[in-house]
Design a protein around this motif. Structure first.
Motif, short mmCIF file in Angstrom:
data_model
loop_
_atom_site.label_atom_id
_atom_site.label_comp_id
_atom_site.label_asym_id
_atom_site.label_seq_id
_atom_site.Cartn_x
_atom_site.Cartn_y
_atom_site.Cartn_z
N GLU A 177 0.68 -1.16 0.01
CA GLU A 177 -0.26 0.12 -0.03
C GLU A 177 0.41 1.40 -0.13
OE1 GLU A 177 -3.17 0.54 2.89
OE2 GLU A 177 -3.90 -1.59 2.00
N ASP A 178 1.85 0.97 0.59
CA ASP A 178 2.77 2.54 1.02
C ASP A 178 3.59 2.67 0.35
OD1 ASP A 178 4.07 0.78 2.01
OD2 ASP A 178 4.25 1.72 3.70
N ALA A 179 3.51 1.85 -1.16
CA ALA A 179 4.96 2.01 -1.92
C ALA A 179 5.41 2.95 -2.95
CB ALA A 179 5.31 1.09 -3.42
N VAL A 180 5.80 3.37 -3.35
CA VAL A 180 6.36 4.84 -4.46
C VAL A 180 6.98 5.21 -4.94
CG1 VAL A 180 5.49 6.81 -1.78
CG2 VAL A 180 7.78 5.79 -2.72
N PHE A 181 7.27 5.55 -6.25
CA PHE A 181 8.42 5.57 -7.52
C PHE A 181 9.15 6.54 -6.99
CE2 PHE A 181 4.57 4.78 -10.06
CZ PHE A 181 4.37 3.79 -10.48
N HIS A 182 10.43 6.62 -7.22
CA HIS A 182 11.29 7.41 -6.93
C HIS A 182 11.37 8.67 -7.21
CE1 HIS A 182 14.28 3.64 -8.94
NE2 HIS A 182 13.94 3.85 -7.92
N ASP A 183 10.06 9.65 -7.75
CA ASP A 183 10.31 10.73 -7.43
C ASP A 183 8.63 11.39 -6.66
OD1 ASP A 183 7.81 9.93 -8.76
OD2 ASP A 183 7.83 11.10 -10.17
N GLY A 184 8.97 10.05 -5.58
CA GLY A 184 7.62 10.36 -4.24
C GLY A 184 6.58 9.96 -4.75
N GLU A 185 6.01 10.19 -5.85
CA GLU A 185 4.64 9.64 -5.95
C GLU A 185 4.93 8.57 -5.91
OE1 GLU A 185 2.23 11.37 -8.04
OE2 GLU A 185 3.33 13.26 -6.87
N PRO A 186 3.03 7.90 -5.74
CA PRO A 186 2.79 6.05 -4.60
C PRO A 186 2.52 5.94 -6.22
CG PRO A 186 0.65 8.51 -4.99
CD PRO A 186 2.08 8.40 -5.27
N ILE A 187 2.63 4.49 -6.03
CA ILE A 187 2.58 3.34 -6.98
C ILE A 187 1.04 2.97 -7.35
CG2 ILE A 187 3.58 1.04 -7.67
CD1 ILE A 187 5.75 1.55 -6.85
N LYS A 188 0.52 3.10 -8.15
CA LYS A 188 -1.21 2.71 -8.26
C LYS A 188 -1.30 1.71 -8.67
CE LYS A 188 -1.41 7.07 -8.60
NZ LYS A 188 -2.55 7.89 -9.33
N SER A 189 -2.76 0.81 -8.45
CA SER A 189 -3.08 0.13 -9.40
C SER A 189 -3.54 -0.01 -10.65
CB SER A 189 -4.06 -0.62 -9.19
OG SER A 189 -5.27 0.74 -9.10
N SER A 190 -3.03 2.15 -11.28
CA SER A 190 -3.59 2.32 -13.02
C SER A 190 -1.90 1.71 -13.31
CB SER A 190 -3.85 3.66 -12.96
OG SER A 190 -3.16 4.17 -11.65
N ASP A 191 -0.96 2.27 -12.21
CA ASP A 191 0.19 2.60 -13.24
C ASP A 191 0.48 0.74 -13.53
OD1 ASP A 191 1.95 4.85 -12.40
OD2 ASP A 191 1.10 4.55 -10.60
N VAL A 192 0.17 -0.41 -12.66
CA VAL A 192 0.80 -1.99 -13.08
C VAL A 192 -0.17 -2.00 -14.33
CG1 VAL A 192 -0.87 -4.01 -13.15
CG2 VAL A 192 0.81 -3.06 -10.66
N ALA A 193 -1.78 -1.46 -14.83
CA ALA A 193 -2.39 -1.35 -15.86
C ALA A 193 -1.66 -0.50 -17.19
CB ALA A 193 -4.08 -0.82 -16.04
N PHE A 194 -1.02 0.25 -17.15
CA PHE A 194 -0.56 1.13 -17.88
C PHE A 194 0.33 0.36 -18.13
CE2 PHE A 194 3.05 4.40 -18.48
CZ PHE A 194 2.22 4.59 -19.83
N SER A 195 1.54 -0.10 -17.22
CA SER A 195 2.95 -1.50 -17.55
C SER A 195 2.89 -2.49 -18.26
CB SER A 195 3.59 -1.27 -16.52
OG SER A 195 4.22 -0.57 -15.35
#
Length: 526
Positions: free
Chosen positions: A97-115
């Protein structure tokens, strides 16, 4: 639930099952790992680029949903859990739940869909996510992959370098993901390390990402990849202590020498999913002798595989009897291994109607090789086939593109090649034998022009079979048929080895080698 508590739970679940060597001592924090690479990556984004050069730094910069232990068992990583639907037509991932990208933005399920969408549209391994029809995102930490058919290779496809989670807010800006400027500079990743510097043909410098989603990881402060293309220079660097680690080393004379160094560990563990196999490929679609299965079988019987294993590979390689790597749980070692038998080879050539001429020659063939490491096999094949009346001309190519263009356009008789399994047959094996994959101009497709309807049917069935035992039975029949048809003659695994200093703890010895995340690697002393 706090990040620290969740991380402790995750670490407990993973335990020592992570794909790394067991260490008795407590890991040490800090230090810079000096790691040699033989190639310069085109860029650092594995979502749009295959290959081990991108995979090594890419697995550090980007996290995948899963990781694998050395026993081929999936383990949680960016996804703390996953669940198949009863019908096998969807996979639900629950993200940390609290994972973030290197720029501090949260990693979300939408990023999984986009990936997933980015990989589908740009990655060369189309079968990894070809059956994913959509990805639902019911909340920010739940992603549901919907499939058109069951897909037993999906878990492996969601691990290591194959499914990096990339940020939509960076790569969704309308630019081509394959040429996006942030593939090589200012990379915004999701993994345990972040990019500091990428100097082409020199080095790649990564440093610890302090907000990595597993508390206390990674252990290292930095990883410096030194790009050293000369194999002897890499070996010398390891021997004198300038380099801590080499991976994907396959120059047998150097490997044998480094094995004598008491300060180094030299091992072939860690490459089962990469699955590199050497083989002699036949152009079965030609109008010449190689269209006859008896000729192909005769050639196999005329080549002394033991000489390749013991003399050319110096005992540092395993026998490979099929197109599935012997490190895979799906490998069938009961197939015909084509042990040296010149009498049988001559008899088969006679049966095929190719009698010896007055000079003792039956017919002539060419053999191509585009990699210097396969030159000894090509020369040995020429000498071997002369004993059964086949005259062979060896063609060497100065560069890979020239060789690849000739082979991919089916303008060859035989060629020595090295091809990777990439974890699951659906990903890296089917492409060689599917009649639908005879694609002129595409290297490492079905360049042999091989076609067998039953093999196509077995691949289709195995590619959808979730039951492990039923799937293994399908691939057993698949391998038995191929061993009879022999579109290629498989000889050995590529002798990939990992070499690391005794100062290194938790070296990457799981199924993905240096394409594994290095959050557990540490230096015992700085």
């Amino acid at each position: 639930m706090t990040k620290h508590f969740k991380s402790l739970m995750l670490a407990t679940a993973l335990g020592t099952a992570f794909a790394f060597s067991a260490q008795a001592e407590e890991p040490v924090r800090g230090g810079t790992l000096i790691h040699a690479m033989a190639q310069t990556p085109r860029h650092l984004n594995p979502a749009v680029q295959s290959g081990i050069a991108t995979g090594a730094p890419g697995a550090q910069l980007f996290a995948a949903p899963l990781r694998y232990d050395e026993d081929w068992t999936p383990q949680p990583y960016l996804a703390e859990s996953w669940e198949w639907s009863d019908d096998g037509l969807s996979m639900t991932l629950k993200l940390v739940e609290d994972a973030v990208f290197h720029d501090g933005e949260p990693i979300k399920s939408s990023d999984v869909a986009f990936s997933v969408k980015t990989i589908q549209e740009n990655h060369p391994f189309k079968t990894m996510f070809g059956v994913v029809t959509s990805v639902d995102t019911p909340d920010e930490h739940t992603a549901v992959l919907n499939l058109s058919q069951p897909h037993p290779a999906l878990l492996l496809a969601m691990s290591s370098q194959l499914m990096p989670i990339i940020p939509e807010h960076v790569y969704g800006d309308g630019q081509d993901p394959k040429t996006h400027p942030q593939n090589s500079e200012n990379v915004v990743g999701s993994g345990p390390f972040k990019l500091v510097e990428f100097t082409r043909d020199q080095n790649i410098v990564l440093e610890r990402f302090d907000d990595f989603f597993i508390e206390g990881r990674p252990y290292l402060d930095r990883i410096v990849y030194r790009i050293i293309k000369d194999a002897s220079s890499r070996a010398i660097g390891a021997e004198n202590g300038e380099l801590h680690m080499l991976t994907f080393e396959n120059t047998v004379r150097n490997i044998a020498r480094m094995k004598e160094n008491e300060n180094l560990t030299v091992t072939d563990e860690g490459y089962a999913a990469i699955g590199p196999i050497n083989w002699l490929a036949f152009n079965t679609g030609s109008d010449g002798p190689l269209a006859d299965v008896k000729v192909r079988q005769a050639i196999a019987y005329a080549i002394d595989k033991e000489f390749i294993l013991k003399a050319i590979m110096q005992g540092l390689s395993q026998e490979a009897k099929t197109g599935i790597h012997p490190g895979s749980p799906l490998y069938d070692d009961t197939v015909n291994a084509y042990e040296l038998d010149l009498d049988k080879a001559n008899a088969l050539l006679d049966e095929a109607g190719y009698e010896r001429g007055s000079d003792g020659t039956r017919f002539s063939l060419t053999i191509d090789h585009g990699n210097p490491t396969t030159k000894p096999q090509a020369e040995f094949t020429k000498a071997s086939l002369s004993k059964v009346g086949i005259d062979v001309t060896v063609n060497s190519f100065v560069d890979f593109p020239t060789w690849a263009q000739k082979i991919s356009n089916h303008n060859f008789d035989m060629t020595w090649d090295t091809v990777f399994n990439w974890g699951d047959p659906v990903i890296g094996v089917h492409r060689t034998y599917s009649s639908d994959n005879i694609k002129p101009g595409v290297i490492w497709s079905n360049t042999q022009q091989y076609s067998n309807p039953r093999v196509d049917e077995l691949m289709d069935q195995a590619g959808q079979e979730i039951d492990p035992d039923k799937r293994a039975a399908l691939y057993k029949e698949f391998q038995q048929i191929l061993a009879e048809d022999l579109p290629v003659y498989w000889t050995n695994t590529l002798p990939y080895h990992t070499v690391y200093s005794n100062k290194v703890g938790n070296a990457p010895l799981g199924i993905w080698a240096s394409s594994s995340p290095y959050d557990l690697v540490y230096l015992k002393e700085e």
